[in-house]
Design an enzyme around this catalytic site. Structure first.
Site, short mmCIF file in Angstrom:
data_model
loop_
_atom_site.label_atom_id
_atom_site.label_comp_id
_atom_site.label_asym_id
_atom_site.label_seq_id
_atom_site.Cartn_x
_atom_site.Cartn_y
_atom_site.Cartn_z
N CYS A 111 0.87 -1.19 0.00
CA CYS A 111 0.00 0.00 0.00
C CYS A 111 0.90 1.23 0.00
O CYS A 111 1.91 1.25 0.72
CB CYS A 111 -0.89 -0.01 1.24
N HIS A 166 -9.28 -3.79 -1.88
CA HIS A 166 -8.30 -3.08 -1.06
C HIS A 166 -8.78 -1.65 -0.79
O HIS A 166 -8.72 -1.17 0.35
CB HIS A 166 -6.95 -3.09 -1.80
N GLU A 167 -9.29 -1.00 -1.83
CA GLU A 167 -9.70 0.41 -1.68
C GLU A 167 -11.01 0.54 -0.90
O GLU A 167 -11.16 1.49 -0.11
CB GLU A 167 -9.81 1.10 -3.05
N HIS A 213 -10.20 0.47 2.62
CA HIS A 213 -9.75 1.79 3.09
C HIS A 213 -10.96 2.65 3.50
O HIS A 213 -10.91 3.35 4.52
CB HIS A 213 -8.97 2.53 2.00
C1 LIG Z 1 -3.35 -5.12 -5.09
S1 LIG Z 1 -4.26 -3.96 -4.26
C2 LIG Z 1 -3.01 -2.78 -3.85
C3 LIG Z 1 -3.55 -1.40 -3.82
C4 LIG Z 1 -2.58 -0.39 -3.29
N1 LIG Z 1 -3.23 0.86 -3.15
C5 LIG Z 1 -3.35 1.49 -1.97
O1 LIG Z 1 -4.43 1.78 -1.51
C6 LIG Z 1 -1.42 -0.23 -4.26
O2 LIG Z 1 -0.37 -0.77 -4.00
O3 LIG Z 1 -1.60 0.43 -5.25
#
Ligand SMILES: CSCC[C@H](NC=O)C(=O)O
Length: 136
Positions: free
Chosen positions: A85, A126-127, A130
């Site tokens: 992240c 993932h988002e 968040h």
């Molecule tokens: C594979 S999901 C990874 C998402 C991550 N973004 C951060 O919120 C990033 O590394 O862009």
């Protein structure tokens, strides 16, 4: 406008509030900030630029796509993986789903319901985490 990326765990663990049309400038800033970090980032949530609203942007290959007030309504095919992240260092293990259905508003605030699979589905999960204040 490109914004600074938040690393503060307290800020990142706060659940985001629903976005409205008044938040349209945040969408633009988030897209600009993702593009500026595209070498090492494939998605961002608004709380990563210090805005406590449910807005995410996701690199879908050609152009980043904005999703406003996203909700995952269905998920199937759990698997274990590890992710990094922009707001953290290193990678951490997490459970994701191969296929998801998502309700969201597009950048024109029109309601959408779409199915996503594979890596794009993983980024959205993932988002959306968040937005819930959940960091991997
Ligand atoms: C594979 S999901 C990874 C998402 C991550 N973004 C951060 O919120 C990033 O590394 O862009």
């Amino acid at each position: 406008m490109i914004r600074n990326v938040v690393h503060d765990p307290t800020q990142l663990s706060t659940k985001a509030q629903p976005a409205t049309k008044l938040d349209a400038p945040v969408v633009t800033d988030l897209l600009d900030t993702l593009k500026a970090n595209s070498d090492n980032c494939v998605g961002m949530a608004a709380n990563m630029i210090g805005v406590n609203k449910r807005i995410i942007v996701v690199d879908m290959g050609i152009l980043p796509v904005a999703m406003i007030n996203p909700t995952i309504t269905k998920k199937a095919g759990a698997f274990q993986t590890s992710e990094g992240c922009l707001s953290l260092t290193g990678e951490r293990p997490t459970t994701r789903y191969k296929t998801i259905d998502v309700d969201f508003l597009n950048q024109n605030f029109q309601r959408q319901h779409q199915t996503f699979t594979g890596f794009v589905a993983q980024i959205i999960q993932h988002e959306v985490d968040h937005c819930e204040g959940i960091v991997i």
